[in-house]
Design a protein around this motif. Structure first.
Motif, PDB file in Angstrom:
ATOM      1  N   TRP A  86       0.803  -1.094  -0.056  1.00  0.00           N
ATOM      2  CA  TRP A  86       0.064  -0.021  -0.116  1.00  0.00           C
ATOM      3  C   TRP A  86       0.933   1.251  -0.125  1.00  0.00           C
ATOM      4  O   TRP A  86       0.412   2.044  -0.732  1.00  0.00           O
ATOM      5  N   ALA A  87       1.930   1.203   0.721  1.00  0.00           N
ATOM      6  CA  ALA A  87       2.833   2.204   0.885  1.00  0.00           C
ATOM      7  C   ALA A  87       3.307   2.549  -0.656  1.00  0.00           C
ATOM      8  O   ALA A  87       3.523   3.683  -0.918  1.00  0.00           O
ATOM      9  N   MET A  88       4.083   1.584  -1.361  1.00  0.00           N
ATOM     10  CA  MET A  88       4.483   1.902  -2.465  1.00  0.00           C
ATOM     11  C   MET A  88       3.534   1.865  -3.594  1.00  0.00           C
ATOM     12  O   MET A  88       4.121   2.662  -4.641  1.00  0.00           O
ATOM     13  N   MET A  89       2.281   1.481  -3.310  1.00  0.00           N
ATOM     14  CA  MET A  89       1.381   1.626  -4.604  1.00  0.00           C
ATOM     15  C   MET A  89       0.557   3.061  -4.331  1.00  0.00           C
ATOM     16  O   MET A  89      -0.131   3.504  -5.401  1.00  0.00           O
ATOM     17  N   HIS A  90       0.288   3.589  -3.408  1.00  0.00           N
ATOM     18  CA  HIS A  90      -0.565   4.667  -3.115  1.00  0.00           C
ATOM     19  C   HIS A  90       0.043   5.932  -4.284  1.00  0.00           C
ATOM     20  O   HIS A  90      -0.879   6.438  -4.660  1.00  0.00           O
ATOM     21  N   PRO A  91       1.148   6.006  -4.118  1.00  0.00           N
ATOM     22  CA  PRO A  91       1.675   7.446  -5.205  1.00  0.00           C
ATOM     23  C   PRO A  91       1.026   6.952  -6.592  1.00  0.00           C
ATOM     24  O   PRO A  91       0.714   8.050  -7.311  1.00  0.00           O
ATOM     25  N   ALA A  92       1.275   5.870  -7.061  1.00  0.00           N
ATOM     26  CA  ALA A  92       0.870   5.448  -8.344  1.00  0.00           C
ATOM     27  C   ALA A  92      -0.477   5.615  -8.504  1.00  0.00           C
ATOM     28  O   ALA A  92      -1.003   5.666  -9.799  1.00  0.00           O
ATOM     29  N   MET A  93      -1.432   5.079  -7.283  1.00  0.00           N
ATOM     30  CA  MET A  93      -2.701   5.147  -7.494  1.00  0.00           C
ATOM     31  C   MET A  93      -3.600   6.581  -7.214  1.00  0.00           C
ATOM     32  O   MET A  93      -4.624   6.771  -7.390  1.00  0.00           O
ATOM     33  N   ILE A  94      -2.690   7.615  -7.080  1.00  0.00           N
ATOM     34  CA  ILE A  94      -3.261   8.782  -6.771  1.00  0.00           C
ATOM     35  C   ILE A  94      -4.150   9.350  -7.847  1.00  0.00           C
ATOM     36  O   ILE A  94      -5.273   9.819  -7.909  1.00  0.00           O
ATOM     37  N   ARG A  95      -3.450   9.183  -9.159  1.00  0.00           N
ATOM     38  CA  ARG A  95      -4.270  10.001 -10.379  1.00  0.00           C
ATOM     39  C   ARG A  95      -5.376   9.001 -10.651  1.00  0.00           C
ATOM     40  O   ARG A  95      -6.532   9.763 -10.855  1.00  0.00           O
ATOM     41  N   PHE A  96      -5.186   7.740 -10.668  1.00  0.00           N
ATOM     42  CA  PHE A  96      -6.494   6.920 -10.961  1.00  0.00           C
ATOM     43  C   PHE A  96      -7.507   7.292  -9.746  1.00  0.00           C
ATOM     44  O   PHE A  96      -8.853   7.156 -10.306  1.00  0.00           O
ATOM     45  N   THR A  97      -7.275   7.317  -8.429  1.00  0.00           N
ATOM     46  CA  THR A  97      -8.343   7.516  -7.527  1.00  0.00           C
ATOM     47  C   THR A  97      -9.051   8.883  -7.673  1.00  0.00           C
ATOM     48  O   THR A  97     -10.097   8.977  -7.451  1.00  0.00           O
ATOM     49  N   ARG A  98      -8.082   9.925  -8.032  1.00  0.00           N
ATOM     50  CA  ARG A  98      -8.543  11.035  -8.140  1.00  0.00           C
ATOM     51  C   ARG A  98      -9.708  11.180  -9.493  1.00  0.00           C
ATOM     52  O   ARG A  98     -10.804  11.872  -9.491  1.00  0.00           O
ATOM     53  N   GLU A  99      -9.292  10.426 -10.586  1.00  0.00           N
ATOM     54  CA  GLU A  99     -10.153  10.243 -11.739  1.00  0.00           C
ATOM     55  C   GLU A  99     -11.497   9.616 -11.472  1.00  0.00           C
ATOM     56  O   GLU A  99     -12.498   9.722 -12.007  1.00  0.00           O
ATOM     57  N   TYR A 100     -11.221   8.342 -10.698  1.00  0.00           N
ATOM     58  CA  TYR A 100     -12.408   7.685 -10.444  1.00  0.00           C
ATOM     59  C   TYR A 100     -13.530   8.543  -9.445  1.00  0.00           C
ATOM     60  O   TYR A 100     -14.554   8.455  -9.720  1.00  0.00           O
ATOM     61  N   VAL A 101     -13.015   9.280  -8.656  1.00  0.00           N
ATOM     62  CA  VAL A 101     -14.043  10.088  -7.715  1.00  0.00           C
ATOM     63  C   VAL A 101     -14.483  11.267  -8.704  1.00  0.00           C
ATOM     64  O   VAL A 101     -15.606  11.402  -8.584  1.00  0.00           O
ATOM     65  N   ALA A 102     -13.659  11.704  -9.650  1.00  0.00           N
ATOM     66  CA  ALA A 102     -14.099  13.012 -10.656  1.00  0.00           C
ATOM     67  C   ALA A 102     -15.075  12.421 -11.332  1.00  0.00           C
ATOM     68  O   ALA A 102     -16.193  13.238 -12.046  1.00  0.00           O
ATOM     69  N   ALA A 103     -14.970  11.091 -11.808  1.00  0.00           N
ATOM     70  CA  ALA A 103     -16.019  10.496 -12.891  1.00  0.00           C
ATOM     71  C   ALA A 103     -17.430   9.980 -12.254  1.00  0.00           C
ATOM     72  O   ALA A 103     -18.119   9.531 -12.703  1.00  0.00           O
ATOM     73  N   TYR A 104     -17.341  10.077 -10.990  1.00  0.00           N
ATOM     74  CA  TYR A 104     -18.555   9.693 -10.033  1.00  0.00           C
ATOM     75  C   TYR A 104     -19.726  10.661 -10.387  1.00  0.00           C
ATOM     76  O   TYR A 104     -19.566  11.791 -10.128  1.00  0.00           O
ATOM     77  N   GLU A 105     -20.809  10.140 -10.761  1.00  0.00           N
ATOM     78  CA  GLU A 105     -22.025  10.917 -10.995  1.00  0.00           C
ATOM     79  C   GLU A 105     -23.088  10.728  -9.866  1.00  0.00           C
ATOM     80  O   GLU A 105     -24.025   9.861  -9.979  1.00  0.00           O
ATOM     81  N   GLY A 106     -22.882  11.670  -8.830  1.00  0.00           N
ATOM     82  CA  GLY A 106     -23.710  11.446  -7.776  1.00  0.00           C
ATOM     83  C   GLY A 106     -23.185  12.464  -6.626  1.00  0.00           C
ATOM     84  O   GLY A 106     -22.611  13.358  -6.909  1.00  0.00           O
ATOM     85  N   THR A 107     -23.686  12.295  -5.506  1.00  0.00           N
ATOM     86  CA  THR A 107     -23.362  13.048  -4.307  1.00  0.00           C
ATOM     87  C   THR A 107     -22.042  12.823  -3.778  1.00  0.00           C
ATOM     88  O   THR A 107     -21.445  11.769  -4.315  1.00  0.00           O
ATOM     89  N   ALA A 108     -21.569  13.714  -3.035  1.00  0.00           N
ATOM     90  CA  ALA A 108     -20.250  13.360  -2.287  1.00  0.00           C
ATOM     91  C   ALA A 108     -20.291  12.388  -1.444  1.00  0.00           C
ATOM     92  O   ALA A 108     -19.259  11.725  -1.353  1.00  0.00           O
ATOM     93  N   VAL A 109     -21.385  11.945  -0.728  1.00  0.00           N
ATOM     94  CA  VAL A 109     -21.393  10.761   0.139  1.00  0.00           C
ATOM     95  C   VAL A 109     -21.424   9.494  -0.738  1.00  0.00           C
ATOM     96  O   VAL A 109     -20.685   8.621  -0.472  1.00  0.00           O
ATOM     97  N   GLY A 110     -21.974   9.597  -1.883  1.00  0.00           N
ATOM     98  CA  GLY A 110     -21.998   8.497  -3.052  1.00  0.00           C
ATOM     99  C   GLY A 110     -20.549   8.225  -3.422  1.00  0.00           C
ATOM    100  O   GLY A 110     -20.104   6.979  -3.402  1.00  0.00           O
ATOM    101  N   ALA A 111     -19.944   9.262  -3.604  1.00  0.00           N
ATOM    102  CA  ALA A 111     -18.521   9.148  -4.029  1.00  0.00           C
ATOM    103  C   ALA A 111     -17.629   8.564  -3.109  1.00  0.00           C
ATOM    104  O   ALA A 111     -16.673   7.827  -3.370  1.00  0.00           O
ATOM    105  N   THR A 112     -17.811   9.088  -1.816  1.00  0.00           N
ATOM    106  CA  THR A 112     -17.109   8.818  -0.893  1.00  0.00           C
ATOM    107  C   THR A 112     -17.249   7.285  -0.507  1.00  0.00           C
ATOM    108  O   THR A 112     -16.304   6.434  -0.374  1.00  0.00           O
ATOM    109  N   THR A 113     -18.674   6.862  -0.380  1.00  0.00           N
ATOM    110  CA  THR A 113     -18.983   5.484  -0.332  1.00  0.00           C
ATOM    111  C   THR A 113     -17.981   4.532  -1.302  1.00  0.00           C
ATOM    112  O   THR A 113     -17.604   3.614  -0.970  1.00  0.00           O
ATOM    113  N   ALA A 114     -18.299   4.790  -2.680  1.00  0.00           N
ATOM    114  CA  ALA A 114     -17.686   4.040  -3.684  1.00  0.00           C
ATOM    115  C   ALA A 114     -16.402   3.877  -3.640  1.00  0.00           C
ATOM    116  O   ALA A 114     -15.732   3.035  -3.991  1.00  0.00           O
TER     117      ALA A 114
END
Length: 274
Positions: free
Chosen positions: A84-112
């Motif tokens: 997790w320590a080594m992969m989190h930097p690599a996953m920042i971009r993907f996680t950000r885009e995953y959240v940005a692409a979520y169509e719904g509320t902030a609560v729904g995005a957080t849950t997803a």
């Protein structure tokens, strides 16, 4: 929703929150590793035997010495935090885009995204059975086999890593990982499946650096941990990640052939401690 912070005019929206959370968690994982706040089965026995914790196969050797299911669970937990320590930097971009692409509320995005990261992290933790499997099948385990055949092992894993980095399979997986994320409104079940699938894809993308190099170079070696974190992070930059994967593949292949042919001194494999 955007919230300005004080007089700085910072837009604290859901994507910013995701990035802050990823970086914060990554700091936590690294601190846990550096302070030794993770299970290390057989550590006292290894110290008594004079085996450095950062030596190739040391952690696996400790687990097999203890020989209990609890030791395996402890190792998998340790491996998970390290990955997790080594992969989190690599996953920042993907996680950000995953959240940005979520169509719904902030609560729904957080849950997803929470569900997504939960299954993603679980996959990486369970991937610890791979180096344990290597230890089980090699004569003398990873530690003993690497000590007995140092140049063959180090040169061999470098060559195999280079070939894997250059393979079309690796490049295909990497392209898919860097692709744009379509708009979605995934519920918990769908997000869990997405995290599981993405975790398996990441394991396959990183198989050379993390499952060939790390166990045989010493997975608790902070030098290699930081270096390989940089490699897998830059690999996931859409603009030139492919070029880095090819470049690291060529370098690893040439270095491996050099080790096999010229057999230079390799002190770093056993003496670069935490």
């Amino acid at each position: 929703m955007r919230h300005g912070v004080g007089s700085f005019g910072i837009d604290f929206d859901r994507t910013t929150t995701a990035v802050v959370a990823m970086i914060g968690l990554d700091v936590l994982w690294w601190v846990m590793l550096y302070n030794g706040n993770v299970p290390m089965p057989g550590m006292m026995w290894l110290m008594d035997q004079g085996v450095p914790m950062a030596a190739p196969g040391a952690m696996e050797l400790g687990v097999f010495h203890v020989g209990t299911f609890g030791a395996v669970v402890g190792y998998v937990s340790m491996w998970g935090v390290m990955m997790w320590a080594m992969m989190h930097p690599a996953m920042i971009r993907f996680t950000r885009e995953y959240v940005a692409a979520y169509e719904g509320t902030a609560v729904g995005a957080t849950t997803a995204v929470t569900a997504f990261l939960t299954s993603y992290h679980l996959v990486w933790a369970l991937s610890g059975v791979i180096p344990l499997g290597f230890h089980a099948i090699l004569p003398g385990g990873i530690y003993g086999f690497t000590q007995a055949h140092t140049h063959l092992v180090i040169g061999g894993v470098l060559v195999l890593t280079g070939l894997y980095q250059l393979s079309s399979f690796k490049r295909c997986r990497l392209r898919a990982c860097c692709a744009r994320i379509d708009p979605h409104s995934q519920d918990v079940v769908a997000a869990l499946k997405k995290g599981f699938d993405h975790g398996i894809s990441c394991v396959l993308i990183c198989f050379g650096p993390f499952f060939l190099l790390m166990p045989f170079f010493g997975e608790m070696n902070f030098f290699w941990m930081i270096a390989l974190t940089g490699v897998v992070t830059i690999e996931r930059l859409p603009d030139w990640g492919r070029e880095l994967a090819i470049a690291t593949g060529i370098v690893a292949l040439v270095a491996g052939l050099g080790v096999l042919v010229f057999q230079p001194d390799l002190p770093i494999a056993f003496t670069m401690l935490m």
